[in-house]
Design an enzyme around this catalytic site. Structure first.
Site, mmCIF file in Angstrom:
data_model
loop_
_atom_site.group_PDB
_atom_site.id
_atom_site.type_symbol
_atom_site.label_atom_id
_atom_site.label_comp_id
_atom_site.label_asym_id
_atom_site.label_seq_id
_atom_site.Cartn_x
_atom_site.Cartn_y
_atom_site.Cartn_z
ATOM 1 N N LYS A 86 1.069 -9.682 -6.387
ATOM 2 C CA LYS A 86 1.199 -10.362 -5.084
ATOM 3 C C LYS A 86 0.898 -11.849 -5.230
ATOM 4 O O LYS A 86 0.018 -12.229 -5.999
ATOM 5 C CB LYS A 86 0.194 -9.764 -4.081
ATOM 6 C CG LYS A 86 0.498 -8.346 -3.659
ATOM 7 C CD LYS A 86 -0.505 -7.891 -2.615
ATOM 8 C CE LYS A 86 -0.062 -6.596 -1.963
ATOM 9 N NZ LYS A 86 -0.964 -6.194 -0.875
ATOM 10 N N GLU A 132 -2.936 -5.670 -7.590
ATOM 11 C CA GLU A 132 -3.685 -4.537 -7.032
ATOM 12 C C GLU A 132 -2.934 -3.224 -7.211
ATOM 13 O O GLU A 132 -1.741 -3.199 -7.488
ATOM 14 C CB GLU A 132 -4.132 -4.752 -5.581
ATOM 15 C CG GLU A 132 -3.184 -5.189 -4.577
ATOM 16 C CD GLU A 132 -3.832 -5.456 -3.201
ATOM 17 O OE1 GLU A 132 -3.225 -4.994 -2.245
ATOM 18 O OE2 GLU A 132 -4.880 -6.120 -3.050
ATOM 19 N N LYS A 138 9.009 -5.868 11.787
ATOM 20 C CA LYS A 138 8.538 -4.763 12.604
ATOM 21 C C LYS A 138 9.590 -4.428 13.657
ATOM 22 O O LYS A 138 10.206 -5.320 14.224
ATOM 23 C CB LYS A 138 7.208 -5.151 13.274
ATOM 24 C CG LYS A 138 6.073 -5.297 12.240
ATOM 25 C CD LYS A 138 4.864 -6.013 12.788
ATOM 26 C CE LYS A 138 3.840 -6.232 11.669
ATOM 27 N NZ LYS A 138 2.829 -7.244 12.051
ATOM 28 N N ARG A 160 -2.926 -16.270 13.744
ATOM 29 C CA ARG A 160 -2.069 -16.711 14.854
ATOM 30 C C ARG A 160 -1.994 -15.619 15.920
ATOM 31 O O ARG A 160 -2.422 -14.494 15.689
ATOM 32 C CB ARG A 160 -0.658 -16.964 14.321
ATOM 33 C CG ARG A 160 -0.044 -15.697 13.725
ATOM 34 C CD ARG A 160 1.446 -15.754 13.530
ATOM 35 N NE ARG A 160 1.986 -14.453 13.210
ATOM 36 C CZ ARG A 160 2.029 -13.914 12.000
ATOM 37 N NH1 ARG A 160 1.560 -14.578 10.964
ATOM 38 N NH2 ARG A 160 2.536 -12.705 11.824
ATOM 39 N N ARG A 180 11.159 -4.182 19.661
ATOM 40 C CA ARG A 180 11.756 -5.514 19.541
ATOM 41 C C ARG A 180 13.273 -5.367 19.677
ATOM 42 O O ARG A 180 13.894 -4.626 18.907
ATOM 43 C CB ARG A 180 11.429 -6.133 18.183
ATOM 44 C CG ARG A 180 9.949 -6.372 17.976
ATOM 45 C CD ARG A 180 9.728 -7.199 16.730
ATOM 46 N NE ARG A 180 8.321 -7.275 16.399
ATOM 47 C CZ ARG A 180 7.816 -8.072 15.458
ATOM 48 N NH1 ARG A 180 8.631 -8.862 14.747
ATOM 49 N NH2 ARG A 180 6.525 -8.093 15.218
HETATM 50 C C1 MV4 Z 1 0.969 -3.401 -0.484
HETATM 51 C C2 MV4 Z 1 1.750 -2.220 -0.527
HETATM 52 C C3 MV4 Z 1 1.317 -1.197 -1.328
HETATM 53 N N1 MV4 Z 1 0.203 -1.348 -2.074
HETATM 54 N N2 MV4 Z 1 -0.136 -3.495 -1.227
HETATM 55 C C4 MV4 Z 1 3.976 -5.876 2.289
HETATM 56 C C5 MV4 Z 1 3.718 -7.119 3.056
HETATM 57 C C6 MV4 Z 1 2.447 -7.668 2.584
HETATM 58 N N3 MV4 Z 1 1.653 -8.044 3.688
HETATM 59 C C7 MV4 Z 1 1.792 -6.575 1.821
HETATM 60 N N4 MV4 Z 1 2.740 -5.512 1.704
HETATM 61 C C8 MV4 Z 1 2.465 -4.387 1.011
HETATM 62 N N5 MV4 Z 1 1.320 -4.432 0.274
HETATM 63 C C9 MV4 Z 1 -0.493 -2.478 -2.012
HETATM 64 N N6 MV4 Z 1 -1.595 -2.590 -2.750
HETATM 65 C C10 MV4 Z 1 2.905 -2.140 0.246
HETATM 66 C C11 MV4 Z 1 3.272 -3.227 1.033
HETATM 67 C C12 MV4 Z 1 4.467 -3.052 1.812
HETATM 68 C C13 MV4 Z 1 4.437 -2.970 3.210
HETATM 69 C C14 MV4 Z 1 3.261 -3.127 3.936
HETATM 70 C C15 MV4 Z 1 3.260 -3.064 5.307
HETATM 71 C C16 MV4 Z 1 4.438 -2.833 5.990
HETATM 72 C C17 MV4 Z 1 5.599 -2.674 5.292
HETATM 73 C C18 MV4 Z 1 5.624 -2.756 3.909
HETATM 74 C C19 MV4 Z 1 6.833 -2.585 3.225
HETATM 75 C C20 MV4 Z 1 6.850 -2.656 1.858
HETATM 76 C C21 MV4 Z 1 5.681 -2.898 1.149
#
Ligand code: MV4
Length: 448
Positions: free
Chosen positions: A158, A200, A237, A292, A338
């Site tokens: 990330k 992570e 979303k 925000r 939405r």
């Molecule tokens: C993650 C994850 C799985 N494992 N972190 C996507 C947006 C960013 N804010 C972080 N995200 C994710 N982080 C770990 N350790 C999967 C996602 C993710 C996701 C998270 C929330 C809503 C939709 C998503 C779609 C794909 C991946």
């Protein structure tokens, strides 16, 4: 209290902020690009100033032009809405150095929480649950491979400066990890000017649960419970609801208290959101903090009865929170859909242009937040959300029945919209049971 504020945004959120200010006796100044001349926010404000051509870089993202408008109109404060400059710490700093209050958190809070490595380290220090991973940033590929073997694949790379899914890579082995790091670093450097990445454990089959917080400038922080935003597609979303339909009260209290701890640790004030992933065992892991007002804030307003935008303005003016945690109760269930001018049967391609039909639903339990009206021309230059339909009822089943009914009352055309998709989702058995995860919609569309 402020006498006059400028709204550095467009669309439904500009309308939302103007309405809050008007009810508080505050004069409003709208800014608009030439593409938004006929938008409702321009008509509803006391004054409107054109700040440039349609391209965001020349208007809604252009700090000198916005500050000039604020100086000309002699405003006391600027509300940034969401998107555009809302999470830009430099903009907040420029506002305050010009003696214009930024209606949001401090520059320091925005900077720390906006850097996901710093945010995660602060979280660990304050016992906010995070996914296992690198202690801080990744130094080199060898360092990353060591950590990945230790926590176990799959892992996620990330970007520290990322958010909303940009600059992320999933790796299932050493080879894809090494290439994923190179790609993520290059992407993050290009997009954010900061190539810092961290690692992570990749969490599968998770839900997206986020906690709304409000803090004042006197050190008080409260939560307004959580929202479930699991129903999304490509990091956009689609449906948000409150409360999370599957969460028990003990777990709810744990995650909400964790969010307040993190906000207090960051000396946070204004409205903010702490986002978590929740796994199948209802274990929580911090994702990021949004400094925000969010698109989905109305579902929280409906279940708590608290006007988040008015509270944000009061906080920025230095007032204390007018309630403490024990006064905040939740009632019933709220759902937001939405509505985008996009064709869900055609890969969600945008459907801009004049809406010759635009009829909205109404009746008990229904709220529509929009900047549109019959005859409005949807410009092709911005995101395609044209309205939010939000309902509130005593139970989730009743809320689904109401939103299904209200979706059917919309009459929008000739533009395509996401309304038919929402009607289908409201009838979907898995959604109705809330047996979903963050990949549910993409799976339904056969894209995974
Ligand atoms: C993650 C994850 C799985 N494992 N972190 C996507 C947006 C960013 N804010 C972080 N995200 C994710 N982080 C770990 N350790 C999967 C996602 C993710 C996701 C998270 C929330 C809503 C939709 C998503 C779609 C794909 C991946």
């Amino acid at each position: 209290m402020f006498s006059r504020i400028l709204i550095a945004n467009r669309g439904e959120i500009a309308v939302r902020v103007i309405r809050a200010a008007r009810e508080m006796g505050i004069e409003t100044v709208a800014v608009f690009s030439t593409a938004d001349r006929d938008s409702l926010h321009v008509r509803l404000a006391d004054r409107a100033i054109c700040i440039g051509p349609p391209a965001p870089a020349d208007s809604y993202l252009n700090i000198p032009r916005i500050i000039s408008a604020a100086e000309v109109a002699n405003v006391d404060a600027i509300h940034p809405g969401y998107g555009f400059l809302a999470e830009n710490a430099h903009f907040a700093e420029v506002c305050r150095s010009c003696n214009i209050e930024f209606i949001g958190p401090s520059v320091e809070s925005m900077s720390i929480l906006g850097d996901k490595v710093q945010c995660k380290q602060l979280a660990i220090k304050h016992k906010v649950p995070v996914a296992p991973g690198s202690k801080g940033k990744i130094e080199d590929e060898a360092d990353a491979v060591k950590i990945a073997r230790d926590i176990g694949y799959p892992v996620m790379v990330k970007a520290a400066a990322g958010g909303g899914g940009r600059g992320m890579r999933v790796a299932h082995n050493d080879i894809s990890l090494r290439s994923g790091i190179k790609q993520a670093m290059a992407e993050a450097q290009g997009a954010f000017g900061d190539g810092t990445v961290y690692l992570e454990k990749f969490l599968e089959n998770a839900r997206h649960v986020e906690v709304q917080i409000l803090g004042d400038q006197h050190g008080n922080v409260v939560h307004l419970f959580e929202r479930d935003c699991t129903m999304q597609r490509r990091h956009q979303k689609l449906i948000e609801e409150a409360p999370c339909p599957v969460l028990g009260n003990d777990k709810r209290e744990d995650v909400c208290k964790a969010a307040v701890r993190l906000a207090k640790a960051a000396k946070y004030f204004s409205a903010g959101t702490v986002e978590f992933l929740m796994d199948a065992k209802q274990k929580f892991y911090l994702m990021e903090v949004n400094t925000r007002l969010q698109v989905e804030h109305p579902v929280t307003e409906l279940i708590t009865g608290i006007d988040i935008v008015k509270t944000q303005i009061r906080i920025a003016a230095g007032e204390k929170l007018p309630f403490s945690q024990k006064h905040i109760k939740r009632h019933g269930h709220a759902i937001e859909t939405r509505i985008n001018a996009e064709d869900p049967d055609n890969g969600f391609t945008p459907s801009p242009g004049q809406m010759t039909e635009f009829e909205m639903p109404g009746g008990p339990g229904v709220r529509v937040d929009t900047h549109c009206y019959s005859g409005y021309r949807v410009p092709p230059n911005y995101d395609s959300m044209i309205a939010k339909l939000i309902v509130h009822q005593p139970t989730r089943d009743e809320a689904i029945a109401t939103i299904r009914r209200a979706l059917g009352e919309f009459d929008i055309g000739p533009n395509k919209t996401t309304i038919p998709l929402h009607i289908r989702l409201m009838l979907n058995g898995s959604f109705r049971k809330s047996d979903v995860d963050i990949h549910f919609v993409e799976r339904l569309f056969g894209q995974r």
